[in-house]
Design an enzyme around this catalytic site. Sequence first.
Site, PDB file in Angstrom:
ATOM      1  N   GLU A 174      33.663  31.862  43.324  1.00 30.43           N
ATOM      2  CA  GLU A 174      34.349  33.000  42.700  1.00 30.43           C
ATOM      3  C   GLU A 174      34.695  34.079  43.719  1.00 30.43           C
ATOM      4  OE1 GLU A 174      35.410  33.562  39.520  1.00 30.43           O
ATOM      5  OE2 GLU A 174      34.825  31.569  38.883  1.00 30.43           O
ATOM      6  N   GLU A 221      39.358  40.497  42.223  1.00 29.83           N
ATOM      7  CA  GLU A 221      40.161  39.285  42.074  1.00 29.83           C
ATOM      8  C   GLU A 221      41.367  39.305  43.015  1.00 29.83           C
ATOM      9  OE1 GLU A 221      41.162  38.629  38.012  1.00 29.83           O
ATOM     10  OE2 GLU A 221      42.707  37.149  38.480  1.00 29.83           O
ATOM     11  N   ASN A 266      34.620  41.253  27.728  1.00 30.21           N
ATOM     12  CA  ASN A 266      33.465  40.917  28.566  1.00 30.21           C
ATOM     13  C   ASN A 266      32.859  42.165  29.219  1.00 30.21           C
ATOM     14  OD1 ASN A 266      33.163  38.113  28.213  1.00 30.21           O
ATOM     15  ND2 ASN A 266      34.870  37.706  29.607  1.00 30.21           N
TER      16      ASN A 266
END
Length: 225
Positions: free
Chosen positions: A108, A117, A154
Amino acid sequence: MALTKIASVFLIYLFSFYSQTAKSQFCGCSPILCCSQSGYCGITDQHCGSGCKSGPCRQSRDPVDKIVTQQFFNGIIDTRNGCAGKGFYTRDSFLQAIASMFAHFTHETERFCNIEEVNGTSSDYCDKNNSLYPCAPGKSYFGRGPIQLSWNYNYGTCGQSLGLDLLRQPELVGSNSTVAFQTGLWFWMNSVRPVLDQGFGATIRAINAMECNGGNLGAVNARVR
Ligand SMILES: *[C@@H]1O[C@H](CO)[C@@H](O)[C@H](O)[C@H]1NC(C)=O
Ligand SMILES: *[C@@H]1O[C@H](CO)[C@@H](O)[C@H](O)[C@H]1NC(C)=O
Ligand SMILES: *[C@@H]1O[C@H](CO)[C@@H](O)[C@H](O)[C@H]1NC(C)=O
């Protein structure tokens, strides 16, 4: 006379013990002393506790502490200056938020190189239909931290669990490394752990279902590696 002799032998012994303690940097300690993580002889918690290299080291209270050594961590982390994560993802912050999910964290974050990201920061990842965890004005919920926590729902549920307002302050996941690892642990415990008994593939589906069924074979292989 005998007593004096014993006492002086004892004193000499104590003195050599003491001077050895003081001068034995980088170890080679007397067998009754611990060699600390930074290479000093002694018997305090700092010497015999976490990171103790030799001698009567105390059993670590935490097995993860013994498995995830500093050397292990150093072997993963990319120390190039271009990485935002340099100095951010530390072993200490990891141990505070304990976890055991290195395959996914490594993928990740691209070996703990990225905090946010890659190419994702222009999307807000706001599911406006979710009225339980409404997006805060001007905030974006793109992937952040070791598990790349994404989407308002989330951030909302995770923040609630950690006692942090991550809906209003999603950037905390990218600025506080303990919080970052806690979000990874939270996601793991809530979404990944329940499928662990179904194998590694199931954990990939739980983290990024888009990679499954040929969606991104390269990513799947990288996680397995
Ligand atoms: C991010 O965008 C750049 C430029 O468009 C591209 O070269 C790169 O492959 C992208 N990276 C990822 C992980 O998508
Ligand atoms: C939100 O709800 C609308 C109306 O039900 C629907 O058309 C839309 O696809 C939903 N958006 C998302 C992101 O689920
Ligand atoms: C980071 O977050 C942790 C957990 O919420 C908190 O205990 C700590 O004080 C924070 N550190 C900083 C530098 O804000």
